[in-house]
Design an enzyme around this catalytic site. Structure first.
Site, PDB file in Angstrom:
ATOM      1  N   CYS A  31       1.016  -1.171  -0.043  1.00  0.00           N
ATOM      2  CA  CYS A  31      -0.322   0.095   0.114  1.00  0.00           C
ATOM      3  C   CYS A  31       1.258   1.424  -0.243  1.00  0.00           C
ATOM      4  O   CYS A  31       1.527   1.229  -0.330  1.00  0.00           O
ATOM      5  CB  CYS A  31      -0.799   0.029   1.230  1.00  0.00           C
ATOM      6  SG  CYS A  31      -1.727  -1.499   0.835  1.00  0.00           S
ATOM      7  N   TYR A 172      -5.576 -13.166  -4.185  1.00  0.00           N
ATOM      8  CA  TYR A 172      -4.708 -12.727  -2.527  1.00  0.00           C
ATOM      9  C   TYR A 172      -6.265 -13.529  -1.182  1.00  0.00           C
ATOM     10  O   TYR A 172      -7.499 -13.023  -1.178  1.00  0.00           O
ATOM     11  CB  TYR A 172      -5.590 -11.352  -2.721  1.00  0.00           C
ATOM     12  CG  TYR A 172      -5.029 -10.026  -1.195  1.00  0.00           C
ATOM     13  CD1 TYR A 172      -3.469 -10.855  -0.827  1.00  0.00           C
ATOM     14  CD2 TYR A 172      -5.923  -9.045  -0.943  1.00  0.00           C
ATOM     15  CE1 TYR A 172      -3.473 -10.187   0.822  1.00  0.00           C
ATOM     16  CE2 TYR A 172      -4.925  -8.690   0.457  1.00  0.00           C
ATOM     17  CZ  TYR A 172      -3.838  -8.615   0.468  1.00  0.00           C
ATOM     18  OH  TYR A 172      -2.862  -8.452   1.860  1.00  0.00           O
ATOM     19  N   HIS A 175      -3.659 -11.372   5.148  1.00  0.00           N
ATOM     20  CA  HIS A 175      -3.149 -10.426   5.973  1.00  0.00           C
ATOM     21  C   HIS A 175      -5.027  -9.977   6.279  1.00  0.00           C
ATOM     22  O   HIS A 175      -5.208  -8.979   7.164  1.00  0.00           O
ATOM     23  CB  HIS A 175      -2.688  -8.984   5.269  1.00  0.00           C
ATOM     24  CG  HIS A 175      -1.415  -8.524   4.595  1.00  0.00           C
ATOM     25  ND1 HIS A 175      -1.442  -9.287   3.283  1.00  0.00           N
ATOM     26  CD2 HIS A 175      -0.463  -8.867   5.508  1.00  0.00           C
ATOM     27  CE1 HIS A 175      -0.109  -9.196   3.181  1.00  0.00           C
ATOM     28  NE2 HIS A 175       0.723  -8.800   4.611  1.00  0.00           N
ATOM     29  N   ASP A 267       2.972  -8.623   9.616  1.00  0.00           N
ATOM     30  CA  ASP A 267       3.738  -9.063   8.337  1.00  0.00           C
ATOM     31  C   ASP A 267       5.084  -8.725   8.249  1.00  0.00           C
ATOM     32  O   ASP A 267       5.930  -8.320   7.986  1.00  0.00           O
ATOM     33  CB  ASP A 267       2.922  -8.706   7.194  1.00  0.00           C
ATOM     34  CG  ASP A 267       3.474  -9.556   6.106  1.00  0.00           C
ATOM     35  OD1 ASP A 267       4.630 -10.281   5.989  1.00  0.00           O
ATOM     36  OD2 ASP A 267       2.857  -9.315   4.979  1.00  0.00           O
TER      37      ASP A 267
END
Ligand code: ADP
Ligand code: SF4
Length: 684
Positions: A31, A172, A175, A267
């Protein structure tokens, strides 16, 4: 220079399904706070990574439909055909440098509260949405039609991604943000149908969507899966053994396995809490399950560590977000044998604050990050000097060193003087604090670069006064003289100074960093700064055997560090160290007899026994020299903390900005100082 042959393995091409990456450097999706709002800036930033040699460059998570909207966060959108030109702009920039472009399609499930679209959120089960503001919005349990619709939507988004030019189209499941992980995890899936229960059932949707995506675009695009190896919930959620079982069940289905930890704070851990390669224990079991390439991350900046993990069969490609932000040219520097030019990430997570504050990505080490398009800055190049000039920089902290380095690169004659015995300013002091050693890289990289330049001289133990500065005869003087912590209690909660009794034992962070210790064996650390400093000082004092009470007017310890994803870790560490944590208490008085605090809600006062107090509240620019020089008519500029205290990233940026703008015509304050993306108005 050419590369050392021991790094050859990093430059071996690798096949990923129908496409081939030119090397093993893989910029995993990350991001950036730019997203759909700052597309040209985002495209230039990704393009810079490709220019710097990253063989694969991915987008951040891309909303695959308006019904998965993560507002107020600013990510990319792939809602319908109107988004294709935006997505294509980014892919094109990546392709300009022969890198592969990856698109991380995302349905965020219960983490998309749909505040913008106002569509009803969906999730594997009926549950609260998960947002940082505890929005009172629930997600509805998906029925079979929803599952079919999600599969159709994902397929359509994949086709749009291919149309936009992407080479890799992700599924995906990482997360906690990807809905396929939410199905996979028993923590968020209580379904009684064939999509819940056994691992096979929980993995069903993931398998179906991989198959759908392969079917839709797999002939020309690679289909990687990004999966969370652990949710750190014990047996209530995903654990490595179960995720490995899931991977084994689908081992050959995707074209690449991209491994991560969940949630994001696990992460992208900071250097305060983890070392380079900290994810290896979670990654190392996967390669034996699949013949497909495996990518993992772990803040790798050392080429030797990268070679080791490939040779040891831990992964095939080196995944990186932060190391690619701090140095977009990292691969190129290894390729050219310029290892000491690598600008190593310090693991501070200022980059992450961009996403959290919904503002463009910035980086402590790389001040050009996010400025590639809007200011035209380059991480490696800067235009040559416009004329001859000699510049005196007072202060060798991050601002002074970066200004000196960049002005030197431009070809100016630069003298940097600092009264301290060592260079680095606040960085030199702070990198000795517990957990902050890696921050010294801000100083080290700049000193190394400056050391290579004959036109930049650094003088230490040189206390500069207005007289000596003027006598020096420079064409321009830069005051990068830093800031001092305040001793009067003024901070965020209380802007004006407090009553502080001169007889009380009051210390500031500057005192503690220069070796002064509380007179009492009991100390209160008052935090009205809310970043890392107070918590780090607590650690230091506890290690020195002092009993510490941490007091803050905020609701939690180190409140700002929510934005660097460290807050919970910091509070846990304080508690584990035996620090008493007192929240929602403001400081009202510091006397020799003790401290008075008051509840920020009721105003009720509380007296604390006499002891020492460390005030971590705010800093004041050390601008006396600047003001005197200005008064005496010198051509002088104050930059960095001297001008207005802020984070180290701001000081580095200020140094770079001075160097970039030196010898340009003075800016009109009314002008917008950068390019910006403008909306095209739709027909009314
Ligand atoms: P910044 O973050 O803005 O770079 P720092 O506080 O890290 O600021 O660095 C400021 C540096 O300026 C310190 O190393 C300090 O020793 C130096 N300094 C301050 N005043 C003077 C002065 N009058 N002469 C020389 N060096 C100075
Ligand atoms: Fe690394 Fe800090 Fe830059 Fe992020 S901001 S890339 S953590 S140096």
């Amino acid at each position: 220079m050419t590369r050392d042959s021991r790094y050859d393995i990093l430059f071996e091409p690798i096949r990923i399904g129908p496409v081939t990456a030119r090397n093993r450097f893989y910029q995993v999706p990350h991001c950036n706070g730019m997203g759909y709002r700052d597309v040209s800036g985002l495209a230039a930033m990704r393009g810079m990574k490709a220019e710097g040699g990253w063989g694969v460059v991915c987008t951040e998570m891309v909303e695959l439909h308006a019904a998965s909207d993560v507002a107020p966060y600013v990510e990319l959108r792939n809602w319908d055909d109107q988004d294709i030109p935006t997505l294509a702009r980014i892919a094109d920039k990546i392709h300009e440098h022969q890198s592969l472009a990856g698109l991380e399609l995302c349905h965020s499930g219960y983490t998309a509260a749909n505040l913008y679209s106002r569509e009803t959120p969906i999730a594997p089960m009926a549950m609260n949405t998960s947002t940082y503001h505890f929005d009172p919005v629930h997600a509805r349990a998906m029925d079979k039609q929803d599952i079919k619709d999600l599969r159709r939507t994902h397929r359509a988004a994949a086709l749009r991604g291919r149309k936009a030019g992407y080479d890799l189209i992700y599924v995906y499941a990482g997360h906690g943000l990807g809905i396929f992980q939410q199905f996979l995890s028993r923590a968020t899936n209580d379904r009684a149908d064939e999509y819940g229960g056994s691992l096979e059932n929980r993995a069903r949707l993931l398998r179906e969507v991989i198959e759908d995506t392969k079917d839709a675009v797999g002939d020309t695009c690679a289909v990687p899966v990004r999966i969370a190896m652990s949710e750190f919930l014990g047996s209530d959620g995903l654990e490595p053994a179960e995720v490995e079982d899931a991977i084994a069940m689908m081992a050959e289905l995707p074209d690449l396995w991209d491994l991560s930890l969940s949630a994001w704070p696990k992460d992208s851990q900071t250097s305060r809490f983890s070392e380079e390669g900290f994810q290896e224990p979670y990654i190392k079991g996967v390669k034996k399950l699949t013949s497909k390439p495996v990518v993992g991350v772990g803040r790798y900046t050392s080429p030797d560590a990268m070679v080791r993990v490939i040779r040891q069969g831990i992964m095939d490609m080196i995944g990186a977000a932060r190391p690619s932000i701090a140095d977009p040219y990292l691969p190129k520097k290894i390729e050219e044998g310029r290892l000491d030019d690598i600008r190593e990430c310090i693991g501070c997570n200022i980059c992450v604050t961009g996403d959290y504050t919904k503002t463009p990505l910035r980086c402590t080490q790389n001040p050009s990050m996010g400025e590639e398009w809007r200011k035209g800055w380059h991480p490696e190049h800067i235009r040559a000097k416009a004329r001859e000039a000699q510049i005196l920089i007072i202060g060798a902290g991050p601002a002074g060193l970066e200004a000196g380095r960049a002005l030197g690169q431009r070809g100016y004659q630069v003298t940097i003087a600092d009264k301290a015995r060592e260079a680095g300013g606040r960085v030199a002091r702070e990198c000795r604090l517990p957990g902050l050693a890696a921050w010294g890289r801000v100083r080290d990289w700049r000193l190394l670069q400056i050391g290579k330049m004959t036109n930049v001289n650094l003088y230490l133990e040189s206390d500069v006064t207005a007289d000596t500065a003027l006598e020096f005869g420079a064409d321009h003087i830069v005051c990068a003289t830093g800031a001092l912590w305040r001793r009067d209690g003024a901070g965020h909660h209380q802007y004006l100074p407090l009553a502080v009794d001169a007889a009380a034992d009051v210390l500031t962070p500057d005192d503690v960093m220069s070796g002064v210790r509380p007179k009492s064996r009991e100390a209160i650390v008052f935090d009205d700064d809310h970043y890392y400093m107070a918590s780090v000082l607590c650690e230091l004092l506890v290690k020195d055997g002092i009993k510490v009470t941490y007091v803050t007017p905020a609701a939690v310890a180190a409140a700002y560090t929510v934005n660097t994803m460290e807050q919970k870790l910091i509070q846990a560490r304080l508690l584990e160290l035996g620090v008493t944590v007192v929240t929602a208490e403001a400081l009202s008085e510091v006397t020799a007899q003790g401290l008075v605090t008051s509840c920020i809600y009721t105003g009720k006062e509380r007296r604390h026994a006499a002891g020492s107090v460390v005030l971590v509240t705010s800093r004041k620019g050390d601008d006396a020299l600047y003001r005197e020089l200005k008064e005496r008519g010198a051509k002088v500029t104050a930059i960095g903390d001297a001008w207005a205290p802020a984070a180290i990233a701001h000081a580095v940026y200020a140094g770079r900005r001075f160097a970039e703008e030196f010898d340009t015509s003075p800016r009109d304050m009314m002008e917008t100082p950068f390019r910006r993306e403008l909306l095209t108005l739709a027909g009314s």
